[in-house]
Write a protein that holds these residues in place. Structure first.
Motif, PDB file in Angstrom:
ATOM      1  N   UNK A 141      11.875   0.851  -1.145  1.00  0.00           N
ATOM      2  CA  UNK A 141      11.496  -0.411  -0.516  1.00  0.00           C
ATOM      3  C   UNK A 141      12.510  -1.512  -0.833  1.00  0.00           C
ATOM      4  N   UNK A 142      13.018  -1.507  -2.047  1.00  0.00           N
ATOM      5  CA  UNK A 142      13.966  -2.556  -2.447  1.00  0.00           C
ATOM      6  C   UNK A 142      15.246  -2.497  -1.610  1.00  0.00           C
ATOM      7  N   UNK A 143      15.584  -1.327  -1.065  1.00  0.00           N
ATOM      8  CA  UNK A 143      16.783  -1.197  -0.236  1.00  0.00           C
ATOM      9  C   UNK A 143      16.631  -1.871   1.121  1.00  0.00           C
ATOM     10  N   UNK A 144      15.401  -2.059   1.556  1.00  0.00           N
ATOM     11  CA  UNK A 144      15.155  -2.683   2.859  1.00  0.00           C
ATOM     12  C   UNK A 144      15.380  -4.190   2.790  1.00  0.00           C
ATOM     13  N   UNK A 145      15.273  -4.731   1.574  1.00  0.00           N
ATOM     14  CA  UNK A 145      15.542  -6.157   1.317  1.00  0.00           C
ATOM     15  C   UNK A 145      14.658  -7.090   2.164  1.00  0.00           C
ATOM     16  N   UNK A 146      13.352  -6.817   2.120  1.00  0.00           N
ATOM     17  CA  UNK A 146      12.389  -7.694   2.784  1.00  0.00           C
ATOM     18  C   UNK A 146      11.505  -8.326   1.723  1.00  0.00           C
ATOM     19  N   UNK A 147      11.348  -9.631   1.809  1.00  0.00           N
ATOM     20  CA  UNK A 147      10.499 -10.344   0.838  1.00  0.00           C
ATOM     21  C   UNK A 147       9.056 -10.395   1.342  1.00  0.00           C
ATOM     22  N   UNK A 148       8.518  -9.227   1.639  1.00  0.00           N
ATOM     23  CA  UNK A 148       7.117  -9.123   2.038  1.00  0.00           C
ATOM     24  C   UNK A 148       6.470  -8.037   1.188  1.00  0.00           C
ATOM     25  N   UNK A 149       5.154  -8.038   1.152  1.00  0.00           N
ATOM     26  CA  UNK A 149       4.421  -7.114   0.292  1.00  0.00           C
ATOM     27  C   UNK A 149       4.553  -5.680   0.801  1.00  0.00           C
ATOM     28  N   UNK A 150       5.129  -4.816  -0.028  1.00  0.00           N
ATOM     29  CA  UNK A 150       5.347  -3.415   0.347  1.00  0.00           C
ATOM     30  C   UNK A 150       4.034  -2.697   0.634  1.00  0.00           C
ATOM     31  N   UNK A 151       3.038  -2.878  -0.234  1.00  0.00           N
ATOM     32  CA  UNK A 151       1.762  -2.168  -0.085  1.00  0.00           C
ATOM     33  C   UNK A 151       1.108  -2.529   1.242  1.00  0.00           C
ATOM     34  N   UNK A 152       1.113  -3.816   1.561  1.00  0.00           N
ATOM     35  CA  UNK A 152       0.511  -4.272   2.814  1.00  0.00           C
ATOM     36  C   UNK A 152       1.291  -3.741   4.019  1.00  0.00           C
ATOM     37  N   UNK A 153       2.621  -3.766   3.944  1.00  0.00           N
ATOM     38  CA  UNK A 153       3.445  -3.275   5.045  1.00  0.00           C
ATOM     39  C   UNK A 153       3.201  -1.783   5.277  1.00  0.00           C
ATOM     40  N   UNK A 154       3.164  -1.004   4.204  1.00  0.00           N
ATOM     41  CA  UNK A 154       2.929   0.435   4.323  1.00  0.00           C
ATOM     42  C   UNK A 154       1.526   0.703   4.870  1.00  0.00           C
ATOM     43  N   UNK A 155       0.558  -0.100   4.443  1.00  0.00           N
ATOM     44  CA  UNK A 155      -0.812   0.037   4.957  1.00  0.00           C
ATOM     45  C   UNK A 155      -0.831  -0.174   6.470  1.00  0.00           C
ATOM     46  N   UNK A 156      -0.113  -1.184   6.938  1.00  0.00           N
ATOM     47  CA  UNK A 156      -0.023  -1.454   8.385  1.00  0.00           C
ATOM     48  C   UNK A 156       0.658  -0.293   9.110  1.00  0.00           C
ATOM     49  N   UNK A 157       1.706   0.252   8.489  1.00  0.00           N
ATOM     50  CA  UNK A 157       2.386   1.399   9.102  1.00  0.00           C
ATOM     51  C   UNK A 157       1.430   2.587   9.251  1.00  0.00           C
ATOM     52  N   UNK A 158       0.576   2.812   8.250  1.00  0.00           N
ATOM     53  CA  UNK A 158      -0.411   3.892   8.347  1.00  0.00           C
ATOM     54  C   UNK A 158      -1.351   3.657   9.532  1.00  0.00           C
TER      55      UNK A 158
END
Length: 198
Positions: A141-158
């Motif tokens: 996730x750190x390689x994507x360099x987005x200052x947003x919540x990873x857990x929430x983003x992954x939840x949305x992707x699911x």
């Protein structure tokens, strides 16, 4: 109620007036009516609607029971096509976000374990579920360099993955408005990220 005399439309009136013909009565501006049966496929009506801007619908009891216009077709096309277009937009947005950030080995590691034969050379070779698998570890996730919540983003992707599967496998129930809105909102979110330089 079962005998169709003809049709008067803005087009028939306009063409008669342009030719300086009398338009005092309906029959002066009438043209042959075009129709389909109520049980006919919508696709069988498309050419008629394209050629004549409408088609009348005849019920089983032989009465005219409705009309299909070009705007009806446009609305139906949007309802059928929009989920596919949104899914494509989202997949492209996720790919752009991941492009160039991971090595081949990291991409290969995201591949499903049982899918040994498939080669993964680029982000485009991954499935939607594998995008999620790639983004779940904090170090990736750190390689994507987005200052947003990873857990929430992954939840949305699911959530999007589940909706995507319904769309791509032609779920007979179709999408409800809530799922369609989730696709729209996520597509817009990815666009905002992209516009912001992500």
């Amino acid at each position: 109620t079962r005998e169709l005399k003809g049709v008067v439309s803005w087009k028939t009136i306009g063409s008669r007036l342009a030719l300086k013909r009398s338009c005092g009565n309906a029959q002066d501006c009438m043209e042959t009516a075009h129709e389909v049966g109520i049980g006919d496929s919508l696709f069988s009506a498309i050419h008629t609607v394209v050629d004549h801007d409408y088609v009348l619908v005849r019920a089983e009891d032989k009465q005219i029971c409705g009309i299909i216009t070009a705007s009806d077709l446009a609305e139906q096309f949007q309802r059928l096509a929009e989920p596919f277009l949104l899914v494509g937009e989202i997949e492209n947005g996720v790919r752009r976000m991941l492009h160039g950030r991971f090595t081949k080995d990291e991409l290969e590691a995201a591949k499903l374990a049982e899918d040994k034969e498939r080669k993964v050379e680029a982000v485009a070779d991954l499935t939607f579920g594998e995008y999620i698998k790639l983004l779940e570890p904090e170090k990736n996730w750190s390689k994507v360099k987005l200052e947003i919540d990873r857990v929430e983003f992954v939840k949305r992707l699911h959530e999007i993955r589940e909706i995507r599967n319904d769309v791509m496998h032609f779920d007979p129930d179709g999408l409800d408005d809530g799922d369609l809105n989730k696709l729209r909102e996520f597509a817009q979110f990815l666009k905002r990220l992209r516009d912001g330089g992500a």
